[in-house]
Write an enzyme that holds these catalytic residues in place. Structure first.
Site, PDB file in Angstrom:
ATOM      1  N   HIS A 131       0.794  -1.198  -0.068  1.00 39.07           N
ATOM      2  CA  HIS A 131       0.025  -0.065   0.014  1.00 39.07           C
ATOM      3  C   HIS A 131       0.979   1.090   0.073  1.00 39.07           C
ATOM      4  O   HIS A 131       1.949   1.108   0.280  1.00 39.07           O
ATOM      5  CB  HIS A 131      -0.997   0.080   1.256  1.00 39.07           C
ATOM      6  CG  HIS A 131      -0.253   0.236   2.657  1.00 39.07           C
ATOM      7  ND1 HIS A 131      -1.103   0.771   3.565  1.00 39.07           N
ATOM      8  CD2 HIS A 131       0.829   0.174   3.126  1.00 39.07           C
ATOM      9  CE1 HIS A 131      -0.370   0.855   4.599  1.00 39.07           C
ATOM     10  NE2 HIS A 131       0.826   0.511   4.306  1.00 39.07           N
ATOM     11  N   CYS A 163       5.676   6.417   4.474  1.00 36.79           N
ATOM     12  CA  CYS A 163       4.542   5.738   4.210  1.00 36.79           C
ATOM     13  C   CYS A 163       3.970   6.169   2.685  1.00 36.79           C
ATOM     14  O   CYS A 163       3.227   5.658   2.254  1.00 36.79           O
ATOM     15  CB  CYS A 163       3.494   5.706   5.116  1.00 36.79           C
ATOM     16  SG  CYS A 163       3.963   4.832   6.601  1.00 36.79           S
ATOM     17  N   HIS A 180       5.068   0.432  -0.034  1.00 37.67           N
ATOM     18  CA  HIS A 180       5.735  -0.575   0.677  1.00 37.67           C
ATOM     19  C   HIS A 180       4.635  -1.746   0.837  1.00 37.67           C
ATOM     20  O   HIS A 180       3.525  -1.930   0.340  1.00 37.67           O
ATOM     21  CB  HIS A 180       6.331  -0.033   1.772  1.00 37.67           C
ATOM     22  CG  HIS A 180       5.350   0.640   2.891  1.00 37.67           C
ATOM     23  ND1 HIS A 180       4.751   1.846   2.409  1.00 37.67           N
ATOM     24  CD2 HIS A 180       4.806   0.134   3.816  1.00 37.67           C
ATOM     25  CE1 HIS A 180       3.948   2.123   3.330  1.00 37.67           C
ATOM     26  NE2 HIS A 180       3.792   0.924   4.225  1.00 37.67           N
ATOM     27  N   HIS A 217       3.121  -5.106   3.777  1.00 43.24           N
ATOM     28  CA  HIS A 217       2.989  -5.806   5.230  1.00 43.24           C
ATOM     29  C   HIS A 217       2.449  -7.127   5.120  1.00 43.24           C
ATOM     30  O   HIS A 217       1.849  -7.493   4.158  1.00 43.24           O
ATOM     31  CB  HIS A 217       2.057  -4.949   6.014  1.00 43.24           C
ATOM     32  CG  HIS A 217       2.424  -3.497   6.270  1.00 43.24           C
ATOM     33  ND1 HIS A 217       3.577  -3.246   7.308  1.00 43.24           N
ATOM     34  CD2 HIS A 217       2.046  -2.245   5.849  1.00 43.24           C
ATOM     35  CE1 HIS A 217       3.524  -2.024   7.120  1.00 43.24           C
ATOM     36  NE2 HIS A 217       2.831  -1.345   6.487  1.00 43.24           N
ATOM     37  N   ASP A 249      -5.229 -10.648  -0.585  1.00 44.20           N
ATOM     38  CA  ASP A 249      -3.790 -11.522  -0.661  1.00 44.20           C
ATOM     39  C   ASP A 249      -3.013 -11.125  -1.756  1.00 44.20           C
ATOM     40  O   ASP A 249      -3.353 -11.351  -2.959  1.00 44.20           O
ATOM     41  CB  ASP A 249      -4.079 -12.759  -0.261  1.00 44.20           C
ATOM     42  CG  ASP A 249      -2.795 -13.418   0.117  1.00 44.20           C
ATOM     43  OD1 ASP A 249      -1.945 -12.648   0.668  1.00 44.20           O
ATOM     44  OD2 ASP A 249      -2.554 -14.546  -0.342  1.00 44.20           O
ATOM     45  N   HIS A 250      -1.719 -10.794  -1.579  1.00 45.41           N
ATOM     46  CA  HIS A 250      -0.842 -10.364  -2.959  1.00 45.41           C
ATOM     47  C   HIS A 250      -1.312  -9.496  -3.934  1.00 45.41           C
ATOM     48  O   HIS A 250      -1.365  -9.419  -5.119  1.00 45.41           O
ATOM     49  CB  HIS A 250      -0.530 -11.890  -3.544  1.00 45.41           C
ATOM     50  CG  HIS A 250       0.432 -12.740  -2.833  1.00 45.41           C
ATOM     51  ND1 HIS A 250       0.045 -13.442  -1.558  1.00 45.41           N
ATOM     52  CD2 HIS A 250       1.980 -12.802  -2.970  1.00 45.41           C
ATOM     53  CE1 HIS A 250       1.199 -13.846  -1.102  1.00 45.41           C
ATOM     54  NE2 HIS A 250       2.335 -13.652  -1.736  1.00 45.41           N
ATOM     55  N   GLU A 264      -1.070  -4.276  11.406  1.00 44.85           N
ATOM     56  CA  GLU A 264      -0.280  -4.146  10.417  1.00 44.85           C
ATOM     57  C   GLU A 264       1.306  -4.531  10.676  1.00 44.85           C
ATOM     58  O   GLU A 264       1.848  -5.063   9.518  1.00 44.85           O
ATOM     59  CB  GLU A 264      -0.174  -2.465  10.169  1.00 44.85           C
ATOM     60  CG  GLU A 264       0.328  -2.178   8.992  1.00 44.85           C
ATOM     61  CD  GLU A 264       0.547  -0.463   8.990  1.00 44.85           C
ATOM     62  OE1 GLU A 264      -0.151  -0.034   8.002  1.00 44.85           O
ATOM     63  OE2 GLU A 264       1.213   0.091  10.030  1.00 44.85           O
TER      64      GLU A 264
END
Lengths: 149, 149, 149, 149, 149, 149
Positions: free
Chosen positions: E23, E42, E48, E50, E88-89, E138
């Site tokens: 994100h 951020c 980047h 998580h 996801d991914h 997170e």
């Protein structure tokens, strides 16, 4: 921005940190026998210590402009300032002015941390952000939660 | 029993335990400035503390009769006897005879634990069981491993 | 000081840190079908990300004067400087010069971190301290270890 | 691609999984007294159980084309096939053919898992990939490592 | 069956899962300076990522016939369907339709997950089962909880 | 002593412990097909097992004299007595009298633990200490919370 926040949303945000401190549980108003019965090996003369893990939870409405409840960079500074400087690498019985005359149990420590942070965070109350919970782990097995009651 | 053990099998068996202790890193042969430069806040006068996590690893051949390398009930007793009694709820600078004249860093503590356990476990060498590793975590982030070299 | 260190003692010291990064696994020399077969959803166009946990292990002789293998304050600075600045809150495919032309798998990332840190730590070789291991967890389930072979 | 891999690089890749099983430690060739002395409450008649955590480590040269040591999607299938189907939600004393006549200690279980996986992974030996380690945690405190010796 | 359930019992049941996503925190309605002041690193251009850990809690009365609040096999399918496939991914800024026009902070993501799951679980309200809490980590240090307020 | 406790303070104190048990989820009043549909592999004939992690939370006013809510040494004894002896290294379907006629799901087990501990702790109600929560993790992913409703 943030159509999901058109309707105001209340959220809890938590931040964890660690500090390493020594303490001794001993009440000078009691006899050695009573201290030993109540505190066991926690009353050993020179003290022992812990990696305390502290989790602070704030509560309030998500800010529609930023998508945040609270700026975590700012919270990190507050925690550094109020918690790390005061407690990290300290002996709780000797180094912390606010604990003078207290038995530094995990319960008492959590209450003190609440009192310190609630006062420091008071300025944000007009933004409807309040301190919700102080959770303090003494070990992986023992923890206390204080909600200001 | 245990056809899988017809061929001798070498194995590593690990056991974790925790002890809570205080310490202060300070070398009286050095100036206060040097102590402060080397040890930083770890040299604070009254000490601080940690939840030390200790992981002991033994190495040897699985006993075909029992399917064990070593009786973990017995290992638990040895660790209680040699480690908990000596280090748990103690101030490492004052309460541990074997650390007299030592700076109780995690490195030094791991070496001492090795020396204590290796001697205690010597009696099992004829059963081809030896101490392989002492791993000691001071915090979740810092750990040392000593293999007897 | 430190009678336990009269005999030189070899030790492994580990330090953990975290960085949060995005990456995409995609080899432009292969067809989309091959990329999809090899990398599955890891090849999604805009990338995804991880909380990478990095554990660095140094090896050498404990310094008798300090009781340390290595000054962890100094190691922390080196890791901040070489690892956090380079990788934290970055997209590994776009933001890291040293990964140009590389597929940023966990394996490749561990090798790069080794190369960076080994060069940076070279100056300490005369004090008989060497980089022993780079361990990198991509998730709680997947990890790689590189020992410089 | 992958200039960092021009020089061949040897790497260790680990994958964790969990299975939940019951077992009883009891040797029918021994008396009840001996069983009780050796296995304690682990010899209770109906058995007890654990969340076993298994960590498999492969060793070999990183594939320059993919940046992987081994396709983790493929490894996941192999582990599902060989480990989950055999051990997950099973009673190790009754449900696992390969443990017939064995006392299912963690040590014995790790050896069996090694034997199963080494045979299954044999086909990849020509790609210079080999099974390096089977690590099995019975609880958060007890673990064994088997390296095929 | 289940005499302990003769009296109806209200229970909370939680299930954890993980998804890995990228994100970027950036508000196009604000200047670069403001973005940098609010979001710090951020807001880096390429994003980047998580390993998000999600914990869903349901609340209701234990079903006397089954001893369950809710079939976890069914909940697993719902979470796969609604959460893994969507997040996801993925890159949260580009790949998730429901986040169009949103700044994908952890707070906003938790609110969206609540909205998705509450609608999907509505059909079970007649069985007196309701979504109680969405908790989203997170990192190991930062988490948010949304209870639908 | 304890000026911070001049004003009475309400606190939550938690203690974790582990027990290892086997169980089988099977309702004899239902057909094999229904059992298999409802319980899946949890209904395998010989059972399977878990490392159950139990977290007990008490609630009440901190005792000004001791700084404790409750003597954790005493709580440890109660938990040993009531929980470990009953459940540790047991097969829940055969070895626990209180579970006769019950399907030992995590939900049912949490309710039973509540009933046992609430009765045992009743004697402390006059000191305004009450059982607040029983939290039981079956695996790292699944947990239930029972608050006595």
């Amino acid at each position: 921005m943030n159509p999901l926040l058109e309707k105001p949303r209340k959220i809890y945000v938590s931040r964890k940190m660690e500090f390493n401190a020594a303490h001794r549980l001993f009440n000078p108003e009691l006899s050695d026998e009573e201290n030993s019965r109540i505190y066991g090996k926690c009353s050993n003369e020179y003290g022992h210590g812990h990696n305390y893990e502290l989790e602070i939870t704030l509560y309030g409405t998500i800010d529609r402009r930023t998508g945040f409840l609270f700026d975590l960079k700012e919270l990190k500074c507050i925690l550094e300032d109020e918690i790390s400087v005061r407690f990290d690498h300290r002996h709780l019985n000797y180094d912390v002015a606010e604990l003078r005359g207290c038995i530094p149990t995990t319960e008492v420590l959590a209450v003190l941390i609440w009192d310190i942070l609630e006062q420091r965070l008071e300025q944000f109350n007009n933004r409807e952000i309040s301190l919700y919970e102080v959770k303090l782990y003494e070990t992986g097995k023992n923890a206390v939660r204080y909600l200001g009651e």
